[in-house]
Write an enzyme that holds these catalytic residues in place. Structure first.
Site, PDB file in Angstrom:
ATOM      1  CD  GLU A  41      -3.017  -0.777  -0.022  1.00 16.22           C
ATOM      2  OE1 GLU A  41      -3.143   0.381  -0.464  1.00 16.22           O
ATOM      3  OE2 GLU A  41      -3.627  -1.753  -0.491  1.00 16.22           O
ATOM      4  CE1 TYR A 124      -7.503   2.875  -0.742  1.00 13.72           C
ATOM      5  CE2 TYR A 124      -5.134   3.258  -0.508  1.00 13.72           C
ATOM      6  CZ  TYR A 124      -6.194   2.552  -1.060  1.00 13.72           C
ATOM      7  OH  TYR A 124      -5.935   1.510  -1.917  1.00 13.72           O
ATOM      8  CG  ASP A 142      -8.536   3.736  -4.593  1.00 21.09           C
ATOM      9  OD1 ASP A 142      -9.777   3.581  -4.730  1.00 21.09           O
ATOM     10  OD2 ASP A 142      -7.698   3.103  -5.255  1.00 21.09           O
TER      11      ASP A 142
END
Length: 364
Positions: A41, A124, A142
């Site tokens: 991520e 997020y 996102d």
């Protein structure tokens, strides 16, 4: 409150589409190790899957556990990150790894609030890690999720505005399949990335088009509504490649600016390009360089073509001036003198790496 039939339609069609169209070429898919999910991520922030994949594989191999990353020298981590850009992500990665070791005994936290405390982790990223690693009921909103929701539900609030954040959060909480958040998040991500694309989406073959606001109201090209683009500025970097014998001077960027903690050659930044034929601009360059060299005599060997690196809100235009010094610079505590082979150990901005790649056989 959204109509329950609309929510059922959205989830059913999304899952059916995903069963046939899920992306399968990403090494972190189906990963449940929170540490590796976190790595993916952070790497994928501001980075495409294609560009980020080899970096993810490199980091997993170099640092298989959070202890390995936390104990790694910062320069080594930055070197492995070299070329990926947005280096604050790498610095945050190092800091957060140390956090996990110090505050959680090396065990990745398994609740949203603790994940959110990690350096460089926002809503997020915390939602994505929580969903994929622990199936926590959070929708990772996102750019893909924003686009799908804006078009399907007709949300015309300007992205990243307080109003939009409230609306998208409310809608996201209602459509999320809380009992299967990992699968739902992945389906949303893949759908936005390959079906409901930013430009030229194939709406006529979209399984959601029956109830899609944008498709049925001719608004596909207008949603989501984005903030006005920030004007890009130009910065002119004149790098002085100062060689003494078979060694060259470099130093580390420590100021709060782009590329902090990376290495570079002697830098003279100017408001416009320097031209040797223009006495005023070259005189400024010559004066500044003499100050930096502490009066040491130098001879300009060559001047490179311009090397350009495009950043989010600025364009860096770099010129490399190769000079020869007869002796080392007197009293230069901020600079280190390294050989050509030693250069490979240091992390440089991409614009310098490009220059070195092109001139590796002629630098000395």
């Amino acid at each position: 409150m959204l109509d329950t039939e609309i929510i059922h339609f959205f989830r059913t069609q999304l899952y059916a589409w995903h069963a046939l169209n899920a992306r399968k070429n990403m090494p972190w898919l189906k990963e449940r190790d929170a540490y590796k999910i976190w790595l993916s991520e952070i790497i994928l922030q501001q980075t495409t899957v294609q560009q980020g994949t080899p970096y993810y594989l490199k980091f997993v191999k170099a640092y298989p556990t959070v202890f390995d990353l936390a104990n790694a020298p910062s320069d080594e981590v930055l070197k492995n990150w070299e070329g990926l850009g947005y280096y604050s992500r790498a610095r945050n990665l190092i800091f957060a790894a140390k956090q996990i070791v110090a505050d959680f005994n090396g065990v990745f936290p398994n609740n949203f609030d603790d994940i959110l405390k990690l350096k460089g982790v926002g809503n997020y990223t915390a939602s994505a890690i929580g969903a994929y690693a622990f199936n926590l009921p959070h929708l990772a909103i996102d750019g893909n999720a924003y686009r799908v929701m804006a078009r399907f539900f007709g949300i015309d609030a300007v992205l990243q505005s307080p109003e939009a954040n409230k609306i998208f959060s409310k809608v996201g909480n209602q459509i999320l399949d809380a009992n299967n958040s990992a699968a739902f998040n992945q389906a949303m991500m893949d759908f936005g990335a390959t079906q409901c694309t930013p430009s030229s989406p194939n709406c006529s073959r979209c399984p959601l088009n029956l109830n899609c606001y944008a498709f049925n109201n001719g608004a596909v090209g207008f949603l989501p509504v984005k903030k006005s683009a920030v004007a890009k500025t130009k910065r002119y970097f004149n790098y002085v490649v100062a060689c003494v014998g078979d060694s060259v001077y470099i130093h580390q960027r420590t100021e709060s600016d782009i590329w902090r903690d990376l290495y570079q050659f002697i830098l003279i930044e100017t408001e416009a390009p320097i031209e040797q034929t223009q006495e005023m601009t070259f005189q400024y360059f010559d004066t500044k360089l003499s100050e930096i060299l502490n009066g040491a005599a130098y001879a300009i060997e060559s001047r490179s073509e311009n090397f350009v690196q495009q950043l989010t809100h600025r364009t860096v235009i770099a010129t490399f001036w190769e000079i020869k010094l007869e002796k080392q610079i007197a009293s230069a505590p901020d600079f280190i003198l390294v050989s050509e082979t030693e250069l490979q150990r240091y992390a440089f901005p991409k614009v310098i790496s490009n220059y070195l790649t092109k001139n590796q056989k002629t630098l000395f």
